[in-house]
Write a protein that holds these residues in place. Structure first.
Motif, PDB file in Angstrom:
ATOM      1  N   VAL A  59       0.845  -1.205   0.000  1.00 32.15           N
ATOM      2  CA  VAL A  59       0.000   0.000   0.000  1.00 32.15           C
ATOM      3  C   VAL A  59       0.874   1.246   0.000  1.00 32.15           C
ATOM      4  O   VAL A  59       0.594   2.218  -0.720  1.00 32.15           O
ATOM      5  CB  VAL A  59      -0.955  -0.008   1.208  1.00 32.15           C
ATOM      6  CG1 VAL A  59      -1.604   1.370   1.391  1.00 32.15           C
ATOM      7  CG2 VAL A  59      -2.042  -1.058   1.011  1.00 32.15           C
ATOM      8  N   THR A  63       0.746   3.897  -3.180  1.00 34.10           N
ATOM      9  CA  THR A  63       0.273   5.273  -3.004  1.00 34.10           C
ATOM     10  C   THR A  63       1.401   6.304  -3.077  1.00 34.10           C
ATOM     11  O   THR A  63       1.156   7.491  -2.840  1.00 34.10           O
ATOM     12  CB  THR A  63      -0.448   5.410  -1.650  1.00 34.10           C
ATOM     13  OG1 THR A  63       0.428   4.984  -0.588  1.00 34.10           O
ATOM     14  CG2 THR A  63      -1.709   4.565  -1.621  1.00 34.10           C
ATOM     15  N   VAL A  68      -2.251   6.468  -9.176  1.00 35.84           N
ATOM     16  CA  VAL A  68      -2.829   5.166  -8.850  1.00 35.84           C
ATOM     17  C   VAL A  68      -4.222   4.975  -9.459  1.00 35.84           C
ATOM     18  O   VAL A  68      -4.542   3.882  -9.942  1.00 35.84           O
ATOM     19  CB  VAL A  68      -2.859   4.952  -7.316  1.00 35.84           C
ATOM     20  CG1 VAL A  68      -3.780   5.947  -6.624  1.00 35.84           C
ATOM     21  CG2 VAL A  68      -3.262   3.519  -6.993  1.00 35.84           C
ATOM     22  N   GLN A 170       4.482   1.939  -8.948  1.00 34.36           N
ATOM     23  CA  GLN A 170       3.115   1.998  -8.429  1.00 34.36           C
ATOM     24  C   GLN A 170       2.270   0.832  -8.930  1.00 34.36           C
ATOM     25  O   GLN A 170       1.474   0.261  -8.177  1.00 34.36           O
ATOM     26  CB  GLN A 170       2.452   3.317  -8.837  1.00 34.36           C
ATOM     27  CG  GLN A 170       2.831   4.494  -7.958  1.00 34.36           C
ATOM     28  CD  GLN A 170       1.910   5.671  -8.205  1.00 34.36           C
ATOM     29  OE1 GLN A 170       2.079   6.390  -9.188  1.00 34.36           O
ATOM     30  NE2 GLN A 170       0.958   5.874  -7.339  1.00 34.36           N
ATOM     31  N   LEU A 174       0.283  -1.872  -6.722  1.00 36.47           N
ATOM     32  CA  LEU A 174      -1.150  -2.098  -6.904  1.00 36.47           C
ATOM     33  C   LEU A 174      -1.447  -3.575  -7.136  1.00 36.47           C
ATOM     34  O   LEU A 174      -2.344  -4.160  -6.505  1.00 36.47           O
ATOM     35  CB  LEU A 174      -1.643  -1.264  -8.086  1.00 36.47           C
ATOM     36  CG  LEU A 174      -3.093  -1.456  -8.527  1.00 36.47           C
ATOM     37  CD1 LEU A 174      -4.052  -1.087  -7.399  1.00 36.47           C
ATOM     38  CD2 LEU A 174      -3.381  -0.622  -9.778  1.00 36.47           C
ATOM     39  N   THR A 177      -0.821  -5.556  -3.973  1.00 34.27           N
ATOM     40  CA  THR A 177      -1.839  -5.303  -2.943  1.00 34.27           C
ATOM     41  C   THR A 177      -3.084  -6.138  -3.206  1.00 34.27           C
ATOM     42  O   THR A 177      -3.635  -6.780  -2.297  1.00 34.27           O
ATOM     43  CB  THR A 177      -2.207  -3.808  -2.905  1.00 34.27           C
ATOM     44  OG1 THR A 177      -1.055  -3.042  -2.547  1.00 34.27           O
ATOM     45  CG2 THR A 177      -3.307  -3.542  -1.882  1.00 34.27           C
TER      46      THR A 177
END
Length: 248
Positions: A59, A63, A68, A170, A174, A177
């Motif tokens: 995360v 972020t 994102v 990123q 993502l 996650t």
């Protein structure tokens, strides 16, 4: 040293090392954690322990920039496929014989590291993302569910999209996650995620974050390419050890 302290020492050392690798390369925490913990416990138990530190560090990575939402809009077919594939693959991780799961994990590490060391210069036209994204997502989910490792084939696919450096970092965060959340839900659904493991997983956040911070500091001082080569060679050795031990 009693058994409880020994477990905590293994947990701390594993996630410190895994966080350090992630800090330098932007990925590798679940791969290193599953590889090291897989030498001391069943893969399903190892996967349960990596859920919270993996989620928190991913995360933070996801972020660390403004793009994102744009990435979600672009990558959602792959991400949805990942959730679907993980739901099917986690049945294997939760129920399959630990030796078989260890063999699968070892082969996955060897496959990924060998691919990454070869470093093929692939580029994917954007028009192919519509159909290939879901396929890659389902395949990644199956591998995630079966082994607890998130990288194959999502990382090669994201690298082939030719995102810029910040977008790629990123996008990896993502993807990882979503994989982490899907894996946690799958493990809980199949009774492989217990309260004690949740507590240990929470404890692992601290060494993971510390290792990530150290790795980011190291990245500013050494060649990330050289470190990555050493890391991938280490994964091949670890994968060979896991695979050979499961066949013994």
């Amino acid at each position: 040293m009693n058994e409880s302290n020994f477990l905590l020492a293994i947990l701390g050392g594993t996630f410190l090392a895994a966080g350090l690798v992630k800090g330098v390369t932007g990925m590798g925490l679940p791969t290193v954690a599953m590889g090291l913990l897989g030498t001391a416990m069943a893969p399903a138990a190892a996967a349960a322990l990596l859920v919270l530190p993996s989620f928190v560090t991913n995360v933070l990575q996801m972020t660390a920039g403004p793009g994102v939402l744009r990435l979600v809009a672009r990558l959602w077919p792959m991400l949805l496929g990942t959730v679907v594939g993980t739901a099917g693959g986690v049945v294997l991780l939760a129920r399959v014989d630990p030796q078989t799961a260890s063999l699968a994990l070892g082969l996955t590490l060897i496959l990924y590291a060998g691919y990454a060391l070869a470093a093929p210069n692939l580029a994917l036209a954007r028009r192919h993302e519509v159909w290939l994204g879901p396929v890659v997502g389902v395949a990644t989910g199956l591998v995630t569910g079966a082994t607890g490792v998130f990288v194959v084939p999502a990382v090669p696919y994201l690298q082939a999209l030719r995102l810029d450096k910040d977008e790629l970092v990123q996008a990896l965060g993502l993807s990882f996650t979503v994989s982490t959340v899907a894996l946690a839900i799958g493990l809980a659904t199949h009774g492989a995620f217990e309260l004690e493991q949740l507590g240990l997983s929470a404890l692992a956040i601290v060494p993971a974050l510390l290792g990530m911070w150290i790795g980011q500091a190291i990245r500013a001082r050494i060649s990330a390419r050289r470190f990555r080569q050493c890391f991938l060679a280490f994964l091949i050795g670890l994968g060979l050890e896991l695979a050979s031990r499961s066949l013994a």
